[in-house]
Structures are given as structure tokens and as C-alpha cells.
Design an enzyme around this catalytic site. Structure first.
Site, PDB file in Angstrom:
ATOM      1  N   LYS A  35       0.817  -1.214   0.000  1.00  0.00           N
ATOM      2  CA  LYS A  35       0.000   0.000   0.000  1.00  0.00           C
ATOM      3  C   LYS A  35       0.855   1.270   0.000  1.00  0.00           C
ATOM      4  O   LYS A  35       0.523   2.244  -0.676  1.00  0.00           O
ATOM      5  CB  LYS A  35      -0.952   0.015   1.195  1.00  0.00           C
ATOM      6  CG  LYS A  35      -0.296   0.182   2.544  1.00  0.00           C
ATOM      7  CD  LYS A  35      -1.314   0.312   3.653  1.00  0.00           C
ATOM      8  CE  LYS A  35      -0.645   0.511   4.988  1.00  0.00           C
ATOM      9  NZ  LYS A  35       0.171   1.736   5.075  1.00  0.00           N
ATOM     10  N   THR A  36       1.954   1.255   0.753  1.00  0.00           N
ATOM     11  CA  THR A  36       2.809   2.453   0.781  1.00  0.00           C
ATOM     12  C   THR A  36       3.422   2.706  -0.588  1.00  0.00           C
ATOM     13  O   THR A  36       3.520   3.848  -1.044  1.00  0.00           O
ATOM     14  CB  THR A  36       3.914   2.304   1.844  1.00  0.00           C
ATOM     15  OG1 THR A  36       3.316   2.043   3.119  1.00  0.00           O
ATOM     16  CG2 THR A  36       4.744   3.573   1.935  1.00  0.00           C
ATOM     17  N   ASP A 220      -3.636   7.684   4.033  1.00  0.00           N
ATOM     18  CA  ASP A 220      -3.105   6.365   4.363  1.00  0.00           C
ATOM     19  C   ASP A 220      -3.890   5.792   5.545  1.00  0.00           C
ATOM     20  O   ASP A 220      -4.396   6.531   6.390  1.00  0.00           O
ATOM     21  CB  ASP A 220      -1.625   6.501   4.738  1.00  0.00           C
ATOM     22  CG  ASP A 220      -0.939   5.163   4.889  1.00  0.00           C
ATOM     23  OD1 ASP A 220      -1.456   4.162   4.383  1.00  0.00           O
ATOM     24  OD2 ASP A 220       0.142   5.127   5.522  1.00  0.00           O
ATOM     25  N   GLU A 221      -3.993   4.471   5.634  1.00  0.00           N
ATOM     26  CA  GLU A 221      -4.676   3.783   6.745  1.00  0.00           C
ATOM     27  C   GLU A 221      -6.068   4.372   6.980  1.00  0.00           C
ATOM     28  O   GLU A 221      -6.464   4.673   8.102  1.00  0.00           O
ATOM     29  CB  GLU A 221      -3.835   3.878   8.036  1.00  0.00           C
ATOM     30  CG  GLU A 221      -2.440   3.317   7.919  1.00  0.00           C
ATOM     31  CD  GLU A 221      -2.394   1.788   7.909  1.00  0.00           C
ATOM     32  OE1 GLU A 221      -3.463   1.165   7.808  1.00  0.00           O
ATOM     33  OE2 GLU A 221      -1.291   1.232   7.965  1.00  0.00           O
ATOM     34  N   GLN A 251      -8.351  -4.891   8.467  1.00  0.00           N
ATOM     35  CA  GLN A 251      -7.343  -4.564   9.478  1.00  0.00           C
ATOM     36  C   GLN A 251      -7.782  -3.400  10.361  1.00  0.00           C
ATOM     37  O   GLN A 251      -6.944  -2.730  10.971  1.00  0.00           O
ATOM     38  CB  GLN A 251      -5.998  -4.249   8.810  1.00  0.00           C
ATOM     39  CG  GLN A 251      -5.382  -5.436   8.084  1.00  0.00           C
ATOM     40  CD  GLN A 251      -3.964  -5.169   7.619  1.00  0.00           C
ATOM     41  OE1 GLN A 251      -3.017  -5.169   8.398  1.00  0.00           O
ATOM     42  NE2 GLN A 251      -3.806  -4.928   6.324  1.00  0.00           N
ATOM     43  N   ARG A 621       1.141 -11.357   9.958  1.00  0.00           N
ATOM     44  CA  ARG A 621       2.476 -10.819  10.301  1.00  0.00           C
ATOM     45  C   ARG A 621       3.567 -11.812   9.906  1.00  0.00           C
ATOM     46  O   ARG A 621       4.736 -11.442   9.790  1.00  0.00           O
ATOM     47  CB  ARG A 621       2.604 -10.546  11.806  1.00  0.00           C
ATOM     48  CG  ARG A 621       1.660  -9.521  12.417  1.00  0.00           C
ATOM     49  CD  ARG A 621       1.591  -8.243  11.647  1.00  0.00           C
ATOM     50  NE  ARG A 621       0.497  -8.279  10.696  1.00  0.00           N
ATOM     51  CZ  ARG A 621       0.360  -7.433   9.678  1.00  0.00           C
ATOM     52  NH1 ARG A 621       1.270  -6.511   9.452  1.00  0.00           N
ATOM     53  NH2 ARG A 621      -0.674  -7.512   8.868  1.00  0.00           N
TER      54      ARG A 621
END
Length: 736
Positions: A35-36, A220-221, A251, A621
Site C-alpha cells: 500500500k505504501t 493512508d490507513e 485490518q 504478520r
């Protein structure tokens, strides 16, 4: 124009998101899907290809670390400075707006921003000025109430007078707090966001300026935004559809601190001309890990839906370990970590993830006894937590009246009417007469210079410590610790704290009692006193009382083997702290009903779905190896239980799991009831979250299902009757 550096590193879905025309865009970015990279390359595309001025770029995120990384990657990609872009956190951007337009925001140009600690001190002074008892009106609870109101965009003047005395008093405090901050030119963190929203909403010229200035807005997020953050984003992009948000509804795990998962769903209504692009290719985890995560999260009803996949192959099966108890679980995990290191793996690539902070103690102790360096990420080690230090200080003072540090720590914790002046007088006598603080307190009482209230409070404290010593004389170690924890008032102090992790602190104190119950000086001593190769020649572990040895053990545990940020050490953390991180080897421990999912969530569909999202975050993770473990018997929070395996384990298809058992490392309790995880492959018409009706209990919602054949059973949360387990063969449920 060479756009190779922008386009080449992207997969098809990423390229579609990066090169899409300027419009409202929702990018659903699954865990590990880059995503970044998409955000950074989208900004680079707009500047280099679409000719958007860097001056017109706004990008907001949640942490300074994320903002710094975004800025750095843009500069590396475009080979130009990102200084003219507004890239920062929500609070940072809001602060910048208010500094530029202080007058329109009705703030003095010299306004000061308070951090959380400053705000709390202001509230404490305010409560004292209003003659309100801090025990009845806990400052942290007041702080939480004020910030929660601001996060929803609610001013004190917007709130109706209430017939409820508690609500009315909270409103009065909120009004007084706002007046104090306005007089003093003080702005707290929540105020930054609210005031920035009001600045844009109430000043059309300012709003139009920034609507024109920011031709491209990036977020973002997005799933973590709260009400007021989304409100000012909507103002900035109103009627322009120039907003590009990246988020993942799967998430969204911060509902408890104000994040609104509803924002990601309502985006589609607020921006009807939007486009949705899903990033589903994962670059982090193996196939078995992703397929397990996909299956678990698919059981949530409230989601937009996506399916993670990878080109990296299935990799190793997920290992499921059924531990005899929590000690066996810790032993298994640490031995697997040691094997990983022997095979050339790095400790820093390993994480132990747990739902509750209190779980960390068993793993910390085992890591200590094996001299394995570790770091508690985003938190304190067990024996360094403030509530544990407070309890240990009582125990130390009970054992040694001359322990001045412990005396100072607990003389007014919890508050018992011993003020700062009284403590200063005790210190003064101690300095002048070369006495301990305990002896100085006795001298001060005998001088009869204190008020009757202060004298009685001081006498009460000294008598409490003496009483502890007398009552503890014939008790076992864990009973001594339990006595102090319960009778000192610490449990009651943290039970009243509803906002500053009070429940978690109570759990930690109960776990301290458990630590004392399991403490064995003859086995613990050698490992504790030989840490880092220290010489223990001549040391007799039996010397000293069990309490003294336990306190020494606690002191040494709090001071050794805590790794620094860049050391090669095992990472311990809560599942909430793990978001955004990745590790080659992950242990997701304590997978039991009542622990994970938490007991508070099992009867609430909304909270249960957030717990399932938390499980999804934990699973994703892991990059190469994932271990899931549960204990057949667990003593936690001072109670012995025989928990059932977590429903999340039953939700993972068997083809992705391998059961692992090692030779018993602890004695198995004779009365232990062996819990068995069972498949969730329930035939028939029922599914999780489905609404059903029962002839006796009425309407309800299916919470979980297990068993098969004649033993097939279902748990249903009924509107009137609460949660109940029913045998499907006899329930005669009707699907609604």
C-alpha cells in the site's frame, strides 16, 4: 518521458491504482500488498506524468514514522525535495493549518499545544479548583470523556443539560475545561483536529483556498480515521472527488480508541463517482498462511471482501501446538526460537504475539532463564509496569522498613490524604537527622505539628504496612503477594480507572500473584544470579526468605536482557502493537476462548468481528513460519481454567495445519480436561452471524458452531435471554 521507475515495480492492480484518472479512489490494500508503494508511486505519477504541482499535494497518515518514510521514498523516486508537499500526520497537518490561520480559528497566535501529560495536569488542577474529589471524578476518565466528545465533533455548548447528575457534572467540567483552555491559549491533541475542522467549516474563504491549493488529497490507513478526521477530509474534497484513500477494512482493529470502520463503507455513498481497486497479491507470506487468514476473515459479515494470494508457493504448514499449561507453552515457544537461532536465524526476525499484556510474563521468564535477549515492543516488560512496581514496593517496604524508594513510591498510592507538604517534611527530617523515611515519619507524628487529618492518614499508612507484616508471617509466598495486592487498595484503584488500561493493570496484578505461586527459588535462582555470566560462587539460593528471593528475582528480571531497538533480540508484543510489522517466524499464543477472542467480545457480534480482524492481522504478520498455540489448562489473572481452544483455530481449514507435540516439559495436572479443537465444517443451513428464531428464547444471532453429527451444537445470542448453547438436533431453529 521515462516513467519506467514509476511503473516497472508495480503489479497489474497496483499499476491500475497508480495510473487511474483523478477521481475519488478507494484502494483496498490487503496485508502485505504494497500500500505504501502505491501511495508513493501515485504521487510520483501525478507530479511527473499528470503535471500536478508538488505544491498541490496533500498526504496524511497516522504516525510521524509513516509520514517520514513516505516523504523519503517520494524524494528517492523523483529525485526532488518533498518539502513543498504537505505530507504529515492528521495532527501535524491540523497544527499547520491553525498556525497559519490562528485568528480565523479564534486562537491567539502564540497558542501552545499540550501533549497528553500536560492535558492531564491541567484537568487535575481544574478538578481541584472545582472542589471535586479526584476519586469520584478520576482525571484520566475526565480526559477520556473530553477527548471522545471532541473526536465526535461535539462541543460542550452542543450538549443538552442532563437530569443525570453524573452526565451533568461531566458537562460542567467540559465547559470549565474549554473556558480555561481558551483563556490560556492552550490546545490539546483532540482540539487540533476539531478546531481545524471548524476553521474550514466556518470560514468559506479559507476552505476555498485549500480546496484549490490541494488538487490531490491522499490518505493512508483510511480504516483508522475517526469521525472528525473524515469530516475535514470531506470538507477539503467536497464536490471535487480528488481524494485517494488507501485502507483495509479487514485490518480495522482500533475501534476502542475511536476509529470508525464505518468510514470506509460510507466513502462509497459520500463519493458516488468513486472507483474501488483491490490489492490482493501479497509479497510477505506463504500460501498456507494466506489461505488460513482468508478463511478466518471470510467469516466476518461486515466486510468489502478480498482474497490474498501469492506467487511464492504454499511454504510450510502452520504449526498448531496444544500445550499442557502456560509454562509448557512458554517452554515450547522458546525452545523453537533457540532451534531457529541454532539453524542460523536471527532473533530479531521472531515475534511472540499475545492478546493480553499479562501473558508476556511467562515468556519473559523463560527467555530470561535461557539467556535469550528480548524486547517488549511498544510497551514495558512485566516487572517494569507501574502497577507491578507499586505492588513490589509495598512488598519491599513490608520486608524492609528502611527502603526509602519504596516508601516514597507508595506512601500516597492510592491516595490516602498524605499531601506533598507532609512528604517534604518527612524528607527534611530524614536529611537533618540522618534517618530513614519510615523513622522520620514516626518523628514527624510525635512532633504533633501536622493537622489531625494528615496525622491520621500517616499513622494509617504505617499501621497498614505493619499489619501486612504480621498477617503475612505464616503465609506462603503467593498468599503474601495476594494479601498486599488486595488490601493495599491497588486493585480498587485500577478497577475505577475505565480509560487508562485499568482492566489490563488489574490483570497484571493478578498475574503477579500467579508469578509468586509458580516461583521456585531452587530452580529460578541459579539462572537469575548467573545472568550474563555473572559469578555466583558462594551464593546459597536458600539464604534469605522466599519473599526476599522473589523480590531479588523481580529486580534482576526488570534490569537484564532487554534489547535495544537495533539489537538482535526476540520481539514480544500485543497483537495491536504488531500491526504494520512483519517477521519471518511468528508465534501467536494463547489461542483460547475467553482470552482470544476476549471474554468481553464473545457475546457481541461487532466486537467479535473486530477480534477476528485482530486474528487476521496476527496471522498475516508471519512471512515463513507461523505457530499457533493454546493451553489445555491455564492460570491467568489468578484463576485456574480449562479453556476451550479458540474458535479462530477451528475456522482454519485442516489442510493448512500440522499438529505438533513434544515430550512433556512440565507435569500434567491430574484433573486436566483435554480440550480438542474441532472442525467448523458444519453441514446444513446455519452460518455465523445468521439471524434465527427459537420457540422459547425468541430471536437471536448465531455466534459460533461446533461438533458434528448428534453432537452438533450452536451458540446463539438471544435479544432477551442472552447467549445460550443449544444442540441442533433438538433446537428446532427457524432461519429469519
Amino acid at each position: 518521458m521515462d516513467i519506467t521507475s514509476i511503473i516497472d515495480p508495480l503489479n497489474d492492480a497496483q499499476r491500475q491504482a497508480v495510473t487511474a484518472p483523478s477521481q475519488a479512489m478507494l484502494v483496498l490494500a490487503g496485508a502485505g500488498s504494497g500500500k505504501t508503494r502505491v501511495l508513493v508511486h501515485r504521487i510520483a505519477w501525478q507530479i511527473q506524468v499528470l503535471g500536478v504541482s508538488a505544491h498541490s499535494i496533500l498526504a496524511v497518515t497516522f504516525t510521524n514514522k509513516a509520514a517520514k518514510e513516505m516523504r523519503s521514498r517520494i524524494e528517492d523516486l523523483l529525485k526532488l525535495s518533498a518539502q513543498s508537499m504537505w505530507i504529515g500526520t492528521f495532527h501535524g497537518v491540523a497544527h499547520r493549518l491553525l498556525r497559519r490561520h490562528a485568528k480565523q480559528a479564534k486562537l491567539p497566535e502564540t497558542f501552545q499545544v499540550m501533549d497528553s501529560g500536560d492535558q492531564l495536569r491541567i484537568i487535575k488542577r481544574l478538578l481541584a479548583a472545582l472542589n471535586l474529589d479526584a476519586d469520584k471524578w478520576p482525571p484520566r476518565q475526565v480526559q477520556w470523556h473530553i477527548n471522545a466528545q471532541k473526536d465526535e465533533g461535539i462541543r460542550a455548548r452542543h450538549t443538552m443539560e442532563s437530569a443525570d447528575p453524573y452526565q451533568q457534572q461531566m458537562l460542567n467540567i467540559y465547559k470549565a475545561y474549554e473556558e480555561l483552555c481558551d483563556r490560556s491559549g492552550l490546545v490539546d491533541f483532540a482540539e487540533l483536529l476539531l478546531r481545524a475542522h471548524e476553521l474550514l467549516r466556518d470560514n468559506q474563504d479559507v476552505l476555498e483556498h485549500y480546496q484549490q491549493r490541494f488538487s490531490q488529497v491522499h490518505v493512508d490507513e483510511f480504516q483508522d480515521t475517526n469521525t472528525i478526521q473524515y469530516a475535514w477530509l470531506r470538507l477539503l474534497t467536497e464536490g471535487r472527488d480528488n481524494i485517494f484513500v488507501v485502507g483495509d477494512d479487514d485490518q480495522s482493529i482500533y475501534g476502542w480508541r475511536g476509529a470508525k470502520i464505518e468510514n470506509i463503507y460510507s466513502f462509497q455513498q459520500h463519493y458516488p463517482n468513486h472507483q474501488v481497486i483491490k490489492l490482493e497479491q501479497n509479497y510477505r507470506s506463504t500460501g498456507h498462511i494466506l489461505k488460513a487468514a482468508n478463511k478466518v476473515i471470510s467469516l466476518n459479515n461486515s466486510r468489502m471482501g478480498k482474497e490474498l494470494w501469492t506467487e511464492a508457493g504454499d511454504g510450510e504448514l502452520i504449526s498448531l501446538y496444544s500445550a499442557f499449561n502456560e509454562q509448557d507453552e512458554a517452554h515450547f515457544v522458546v525452545e523453537r526460537i533457540r532451534a531457529w537461532v541454532k539453524q542460523g536465524g536471527l532473533r530479531k526476525d521472531v515475534a511472540i504475539l499475545y492478546r493480553s499484556n499479562a501473558q508476556s510474563r511467562q515468556f519473559e521468564e523463560r527467555l530470561m532463564t535461557t539467556s535469550t535477549p528480548y524486547r517488549v515492543y511498544g510497551g514495558l516488560r512485566f516487572f517494569e509496569r507501574v502497577e507491578i512496581k507499586n505492588a513490589l514496593a509495598y512488598l519491599r517496604l513490608m520486608s524492609n522498613r528502611n527502603d526509602d524508594a519504596s516508601f516514597e513510591r507508595v506512601i500516597n498510592t492510592p491516595t490516602r490524604g498524605i499531601g506533598a507538604k507532609t512528604v517534604d517534611d518527612i524528607r527534611s527530617i530524614a536529611r537533618d537527622q540522618n534517618l530513614s523515611l519510615w523513622a522520620s515519619a514516626i518523628v514527624l507524628i510525635n512532633q504533633r505539628t501536622l493537622s489531625a487529618r494528615a496525622t491520621n492518614a500517616l499513622i494509617g499508612f504505617l499501621e497498614l504496612i505493619k499489619l501486612f507484616a504480621v498477617q503475612a508471617e505464616a503465609l506462603e509466598l503467593f498468599e503474601k503477594v495476594k494479601l498486599v495486592v488486595e488490601k493495599s487498595g491497588l486493585i480498587q484503584l485500577y478497577q475505577k480507572d475505565k480509560v487508562d488500561k485499568g482492566e489490563e493493570k488489574v490483570e497484571n496484578l493478578e498475574e503477579l500473584v500467579n508469578a509468586a505461586r509458580l516461583f521456585n527459588a531452587s530452580t529460578i535462582g541459579d539462572s537469575v544470579f548467573t545472568l550474563n555470566g555473572a559469578d555466583n560462587e558462594g551464593l546459597n539460593v536458600a539464604e534469605g526468605s522466599d519473599l526476599e528471593l522473589f523480590l531479588a528475582h523481580a529486580t534482576l528480571e526488570s534490569g537484564e536482557l532487554q534489547g535495544d531497538d537495533f539489537d538482535d533480540c526476540v520481539q514480544l508484543m500485543t497483537l495491536h502493537s504488531a500491526k504494520g510489522l512483519e517477521f519471518k517466524q511468528v508465534f501467536l499464543v494463547g489461542m483460547e476462548e475467553g482470552l482470544f477472542p476476549s471474554q468481553q467480545s464473545v457475546d457481541d457480534i461487532g466486537r467479535l468481528e473486530e477480534e477476528r480482524r485482530l486474528c487476521y492481522v496476527g496471522i498475516t504478520r508471519a512471512m515463513q513460519q507461523l505457530y499457533l498455540s493454546y493451553a489445555e489448562s491455564r492460570r491467568l489473572y489468578g484463576r485456574e481454567t480449562n479453556p476451550r481452544p479458540s474458535r479462530f483455530l477451528r475456522e482454519i481449514p485442516a489442510e493448512h495445519l500440522q499438529n505438533v507435540r513434544v515430550k512433556a516439559t512440565v507435569s500434567r495436572p491430574v484433573t486436566m480436561i483435554k480440550a480438542k479443537a474441532q472442525s467448523l465444517q458444519i453441514a446444513g443451513k446455519y452460518k455465523l452471524g445468521q439471524r434465527v428464531s427459537h420457540q422459547k428464547f425468541g430471536e437471536g444471532v448465531v455466534l459460533q458452531m461446533e461438533g458434528e453429527g448428534a453432537q452438533e451444537r450452536v451458540q446463539i445470542k438471544f435479544k432477551q435471554a442472552g447467549a445460550k448453547w443449544l444442540m441442533l438436533a433438538y433446537a428446532q431453529l427457524e432461519v429469519l
